[in-house]
Design an enzyme around this catalytic site. Structure first.
Site, PDB file in Angstrom:
ATOM      1  N   ASP A  48       0.829  -1.004  -0.053  1.00 18.15           N
ATOM      2  CA  ASP A  48       0.012   0.044  -0.055  1.00 18.15           C
ATOM      3  C   ASP A  48       1.090   1.056  -0.135  1.00 18.15           C
ATOM      4  OD1 ASP A  48      -2.996   0.867   1.059  1.00 18.15           O
ATOM      5  OD2 ASP A  48      -1.369   2.326   1.826  1.00 18.15           O
ATOM      6  N   LYS A  60      -2.901   5.930  -3.911  1.00 23.77           N
ATOM      7  CA  LYS A  60      -3.882   6.760  -3.729  1.00 23.77           C
ATOM      8  C   LYS A  60      -3.626   8.054  -4.472  1.00 23.77           C
ATOM      9  CE  LYS A  60      -3.692   5.118   1.055  1.00 23.77           C
ATOM     10  NZ  LYS A  60      -2.292   4.652   0.793  1.00 23.77           N
ATOM     11  N   TYR A 102       3.261   9.831  -0.574  1.00 20.61           N
ATOM     12  CA  TYR A 102       4.315   9.302  -0.098  1.00 20.61           C
ATOM     13  C   TYR A 102       5.658   9.440  -0.798  1.00 20.61           C
ATOM     14  CZ  TYR A 102       0.758   6.575   2.516  1.00 20.61           C
ATOM     15  OH  TYR A 102      -0.404   6.025   3.265  1.00 20.61           O
ATOM     16  N   HIS A 148      -7.480   9.849  -1.456  1.00 16.26           N
ATOM     17  CA  HIS A 148      -6.473   9.778  -0.001  1.00 16.26           C
ATOM     18  C   HIS A 148      -7.322  10.435   0.885  1.00 16.26           C
ATOM     19  CE1 HIS A 148      -2.191   9.356   1.285  1.00 16.26           C
ATOM     20  NE2 HIS A 148      -3.187   9.355   2.352  1.00 16.26           N
TER      21      HIS A 148
END
Length: 266
Positions: A49, A79, A54, A110
């Protein structure tokens, strides 16, 4: 309830998704995330994930390529943070390019930002219809967000990824999701480390001859949630998945539920 690391759950569109995986939030791109994903895949994890925000999708993709595993044996979630119809379509192309894959297994919004998530969802429905994603869902959505979305959606979200642990059990939201056929996926299931020194959890861990992390993850699994603990250390990644040889009693589950103070720690 899954009974092994290789077990899957069935989403509301009949897609099978691993019930346990590795989250890579706050893991640096490059060697750190590549090593973490490789440790997980070597240990038998088959779900990773990540998210655009990120900034480590490239490293995740590189680790997948290095693994030598068949793409169809892996489940990849990412996401979108860019909101709006066109922005979502552009963000999807950017994520797939970084990951080095054509199809995303699970694509999530998100966060719900203003009312823009309704247009974002329409773009995600298009990606789903076009076969670019196997399932679509949301993250950090409260019940009121879901109620608004469901009034307009042609596709019911397959997953709502939310922060869940004994300090924030979110039972009401979880029950709402279950009633609508939306799977709950828990991020920060270890409370971002804040729960590892909790006296009640340490006593329970001693009783079961397990670590606090393993007790917390077992609590997630027995509550029928998909769990994605994060770690960069191989020994922790391996130990986190060692939760299928014991079961928490009803009394223990109740004791852990009683710790709830509706507190976010992420």
């Amino acid at each position: 309830m899954i009974k092994s690391l290789s077990d899957t759950v069935t989403l509301n569109n009949s897609v099978s998704m691993p019930g346990f995986g590795l989250g890579v939030w706050q893991i640096r791109d490059g060697k750190e995330v590549i090593d973490s994903v490789q440790y997980a895949l070597q240990a038998g994890y088959r779900m990773i994930d990540t998210a655009a925000v990120y900034r480590n999708e490239g490293g995740v993709g590189e680790a997948i390529r290095r693994s030598g595993l068949l793409r169809k044996s892996l489940f990849v979630t990412t996401k979108v943070v860019d909101q709006g119809y066109d922005a979502t379509l552009r963000a999807f192309e950017d994520s797939t390019a970084k990951l080095g894959i054509d199809t995303i297994d699970l694509y999530l919004i998100h966060w719900p930002i203003g009312d823009h998530y309704l247009e974002t969802w329409k773009a995600m429905e298009r990606l789903y219809r076009d076969g670019r994603v196997r399932a679509i869902g949301v993250s950090n959505f409260g019940q009121h967000h879901l109620e608004t979305l469901l009034q307009e959606a042609a596709v019911v979200p397959a997953v709502n990824q939310i922060e869940v642990h004994p300090l924030q059990t979110q039972i009401g939201l979880r029950n709402y999701c279950y009633a609508k056929g939306i799977r709950v996926e828990s991020y920060s299931p270890l409370g971002s480390g804040a729960l590892l020194d909790h006296p009640v959890l340490n006593r329970i861990a001693e009783e079961y001859h397990k670590s606090v992390a393993q007790v917390l993850l077992r609590w997630n699994i027995q509550n029928e949630m998909i769990a994605i603990p994060r770690s960069t250390k191989e020994e922790h990644i391996v130990a986190n998945a060692d939760i299928f040889d014991f079961e928490l009693s009803f009394e223990t589950m109740d004791q852990m539920d009683a710790l709830n103070v509706d507190k976010s720690v992420s």
